[in-house]
Design a protein around this motif. Sequence first.
Motif, PDB file in Angstrom:
ATOM      1  N   THR A  43       2.402   1.896  -3.403  1.00  0.00           N
ATOM      2  CA  THR A  43       1.452   2.285  -4.450  1.00  0.00           C
ATOM      3  C   THR A  43       0.639   3.516  -4.055  1.00  0.00           C
ATOM      4  O   THR A  43      -0.477   3.699  -4.526  1.00  0.00           O
ATOM      5  CB  THR A  43       0.494   1.115  -4.749  1.00  0.00           C
ATOM      6  OG1 THR A  43      -0.170   0.745  -3.558  1.00  0.00           O
ATOM      7  CG2 THR A  43       1.228  -0.055  -5.347  1.00  0.00           C
ATOM      8  N   SER A  93       0.828  -1.197   0.000  1.00  0.00           N
ATOM      9  CA  SER A  93       0.000   0.000   0.000  1.00  0.00           C
ATOM     10  C   SER A  93       0.868   1.255   0.000  1.00  0.00           C
ATOM     11  O   SER A  93       0.584   2.222  -0.701  1.00  0.00           O
ATOM     12  CB  SER A  93      -0.918  -0.005   1.220  1.00  0.00           C
ATOM     13  OG  SER A  93      -1.651   1.174   1.295  1.00  0.00           O
ATOM     14  N   ASP A 109     -10.387  -1.849  -0.063  1.00  0.00           N
ATOM     15  CA  ASP A 109     -11.424  -0.853  -0.344  1.00  0.00           C
ATOM     16  C   ASP A 109     -11.554  -0.527  -1.829  1.00  0.00           C
ATOM     17  O   ASP A 109     -12.430   0.248  -2.213  1.00  0.00           O
ATOM     18  CB  ASP A 109     -11.122   0.443   0.420  1.00  0.00           C
ATOM     19  CG  ASP A 109     -11.073   0.225   1.922  1.00  0.00           C
ATOM     20  OD1 ASP A 109     -11.738  -0.720   2.400  1.00  0.00           O
ATOM     21  OD2 ASP A 109     -10.369   0.975   2.612  1.00  0.00           O
ATOM     22  N   ARG A 110     -10.696  -1.072  -2.656  1.00  0.00           N
ATOM     23  CA  ARG A 110     -10.719  -0.748  -4.088  1.00  0.00           C
ATOM     24  C   ARG A 110     -11.955  -1.357  -4.740  1.00  0.00           C
ATOM     25  O   ARG A 110     -12.305  -2.505  -4.486  1.00  0.00           O
ATOM     26  CB  ARG A 110      -9.468  -1.253  -4.800  1.00  0.00           C
ATOM     27  CG  ARG A 110      -8.166  -0.705  -4.258  1.00  0.00           C
ATOM     28  CD  ARG A 110      -8.049   0.778  -4.325  1.00  0.00           C
ATOM     29  NE  ARG A 110      -8.005   1.192  -5.715  1.00  0.00           N
ATOM     30  CZ  ARG A 110      -8.146   2.436  -6.131  1.00  0.00           C
ATOM     31  NH1 ARG A 110      -8.337   3.393  -5.279  1.00  0.00           N
ATOM     32  NH2 ARG A 110      -8.102   2.719  -7.408  1.00  0.00           N
ATOM     33  N   LYS A 111     -12.603  -0.536  -5.585  1.00  0.00           N
ATOM     34  CA  LYS A 111     -13.793  -1.007  -6.275  1.00  0.00           C
ATOM     35  C   LYS A 111     -14.006  -0.199  -7.537  1.00  0.00           C
ATOM     36  O   LYS A 111     -13.494   0.907  -7.687  1.00  0.00           O
ATOM     37  CB  LYS A 111     -15.030  -0.904  -5.369  1.00  0.00           C
ATOM     38  CG  LYS A 111     -15.324   0.507  -4.911  1.00  0.00           C
ATOM     39  CD  LYS A 111     -16.459   0.524  -3.925  1.00  0.00           C
ATOM     40  CE  LYS A 111     -16.604   1.935  -3.343  1.00  0.00           C
ATOM     41  NZ  LYS A 111     -17.614   1.984  -2.315  1.00  0.00           N
ATOM     42  N   TYR A 112     -14.747  -0.782  -8.452  1.00  0.00           N
ATOM     43  CA  TYR A 112     -15.126  -0.109  -9.685  1.00  0.00           C
ATOM     44  C   TYR A 112     -16.631   0.154  -9.585  1.00  0.00           C
ATOM     45  O   TYR A 112     -17.427  -0.788  -9.539  1.00  0.00           O
ATOM     46  CB  TYR A 112     -14.798  -0.978 -10.903  1.00  0.00           C
ATOM     47  CG  TYR A 112     -15.157  -0.331 -12.212  1.00  0.00           C
ATOM     48  CD1 TYR A 112     -14.401   0.707 -12.715  1.00  0.00           C
ATOM     49  CD2 TYR A 112     -16.274  -0.750 -12.912  1.00  0.00           C
ATOM     50  CE1 TYR A 112     -14.738   1.315 -13.908  1.00  0.00           C
ATOM     51  CE2 TYR A 112     -16.615  -0.148 -14.104  1.00  0.00           C
ATOM     52  CZ  TYR A 112     -15.845   0.890 -14.593  1.00  0.00           C
ATOM     53  OH  TYR A 112     -16.196   1.486 -15.769  1.00  0.00           O
ATOM     54  N   ILE A 157      -2.682   3.110  -1.168  1.00  0.00           N
ATOM     55  CA  ILE A 157      -3.951   2.538  -1.609  1.00  0.00           C
ATOM     56  C   ILE A 157      -4.300   1.389  -0.687  1.00  0.00           C
ATOM     57  O   ILE A 157      -3.490   0.505  -0.448  1.00  0.00           O
ATOM     58  CB  ILE A 157      -3.832   2.016  -3.066  1.00  0.00           C
ATOM     59  CG1 ILE A 157      -3.593   3.158  -4.023  1.00  0.00           C
ATOM     60  CG2 ILE A 157      -5.069   1.232  -3.452  1.00  0.00           C
ATOM     61  CD1 ILE A 157      -3.302   2.718  -5.446  1.00  0.00           C
ATOM     62  N   GLN A 158      -5.494   1.392  -0.151  1.00  0.00           N
ATOM     63  CA  GLN A 158      -6.001   0.279   0.643  1.00  0.00           C
ATOM     64  C   GLN A 158      -6.702  -0.671  -0.324  1.00  0.00           C
ATOM     65  O   GLN A 158      -7.786  -0.376  -0.804  1.00  0.00           O
ATOM     66  CB  GLN A 158      -6.975   0.769   1.717  1.00  0.00           C
ATOM     67  CG  GLN A 158      -6.334   1.654   2.763  1.00  0.00           C
ATOM     68  CD  GLN A 158      -5.274   0.912   3.561  1.00  0.00           C
ATOM     69  OE1 GLN A 158      -5.419  -0.273   3.856  1.00  0.00           O
ATOM     70  NE2 GLN A 158      -4.200   1.602   3.885  1.00  0.00           N
ATOM     71  N   TYR A 159      -6.059  -1.787  -0.612  1.00  0.00           N
ATOM     72  CA  TYR A 159      -6.576  -2.684  -1.647  1.00  0.00           C
ATOM     73  C   TYR A 159      -7.956  -3.251  -1.321  1.00  0.00           C
ATOM     74  O   TYR A 159      -8.779  -3.445  -2.209  1.00  0.00           O
ATOM     75  CB  TYR A 159      -5.588  -3.815  -1.921  1.00  0.00           C
ATOM     76  CG  TYR A 159      -4.455  -3.345  -2.796  1.00  0.00           C
ATOM     77  CD1 TYR A 159      -4.587  -3.316  -4.166  1.00  0.00           C
ATOM     78  CD2 TYR A 159      -3.269  -2.904  -2.239  1.00  0.00           C
ATOM     79  CE1 TYR A 159      -3.570  -2.864  -4.972  1.00  0.00           C
ATOM     80  CE2 TYR A 159      -2.246  -2.444  -3.032  1.00  0.00           C
ATOM     81  CZ  TYR A 159      -2.394  -2.432  -4.396  1.00  0.00           C
ATOM     82  OH  TYR A 159      -1.387  -1.962  -5.192  1.00  0.00           O
ATOM     83  N   GLY A 209     -16.195  -4.909  -6.311  1.00  0.00           N
ATOM     84  CA  GLY A 209     -15.084  -4.765  -5.373  1.00  0.00           C
ATOM     85  C   GLY A 209     -13.952  -5.713  -5.736  1.00  0.00           C
ATOM     86  O   GLY A 209     -13.999  -6.880  -5.374  1.00  0.00           O
ATOM     87  N   TYR A 210     -12.956  -5.206  -6.430  1.00  0.00           N
ATOM     88  CA  TYR A 210     -11.841  -6.042  -6.861  1.00  0.00           C
ATOM     89  C   TYR A 210     -10.670  -6.025  -5.888  1.00  0.00           C
ATOM     90  O   TYR A 210      -9.779  -6.864  -5.961  1.00  0.00           O
ATOM     91  CB  TYR A 210     -11.364  -5.638  -8.265  1.00  0.00           C
ATOM     92  CG  TYR A 210     -10.800  -4.237  -8.349  1.00  0.00           C
ATOM     93  CD1 TYR A 210      -9.454  -3.999  -8.108  1.00  0.00           C
ATOM     94  CD2 TYR A 210     -11.611  -3.155  -8.664  1.00  0.00           C
ATOM     95  CE1 TYR A 210      -8.929  -2.721  -8.180  1.00  0.00           C
ATOM     96  CE2 TYR A 210     -11.099  -1.884  -8.747  1.00  0.00           C
ATOM     97  CZ  TYR A 210      -9.764  -1.658  -8.499  1.00  0.00           C
ATOM     98  OH  TYR A 210      -9.256  -0.402  -8.566  1.00  0.00           O
ATOM     99  N   GLY A 211     -10.661  -5.113  -4.951  1.00  0.00           N
ATOM    100  CA  GLY A 211      -9.541  -5.006  -4.013  1.00  0.00           C
ATOM    101  C   GLY A 211      -9.412  -6.215  -3.105  1.00  0.00           C
ATOM    102  O   GLY A 211      -8.312  -6.714  -2.867  1.00  0.00           O
TER     103      GLY A 211
END
Length: 149
Positions: A51, A48, A58-61, A54-56, A82-84
């Motif tokens: 990069t 994190s 919490d990653r989303k499209y 970035i909190q993976y 949610g892809y993270g």
Amino acid sequence: MAVGLFKEFKEFAVKGNMIDMAVGIIIGTAFNRVVDVLVKQIIMPPLSLLTGRIQYADRKYVLREAVPGVEGAEGIEEVAVGYGLLIEVFIDFLVIGFTVFLVVKLMNRFRRKAEDPKDKTVATPKDIELLTSLNKLLQEQNELLRKKD
């Protein structure tokens, strides 16, 4: 019928299959927890940081933004992929897969060493000794038969 089922279960449990399976499940569950903490607390924070914090997880499209409700009307919930979390689970999978690979490789090395009848540092199991002596006898018999012809 119930007596036969109980007897069959008792034979299954006594053979050790159930106990071996239970031990494997318990160890696997504990190992899963260790890997989970390893990934979330050790691997993901530096990743994190590298990069841009970035909190993976919490990653989303976002497919559709949320719309808050107004007086008398309900709001619309956000729809997102949610892809993270998938990234974190994939890293978990890689760590577990690599660890299992190393354990199996180590066990295979010990097994090969134990099954080698020429290696005197490890006691050879009786079945391997018997198979080795049987193999030697068959080779001697084949040599005698070839000499006869």
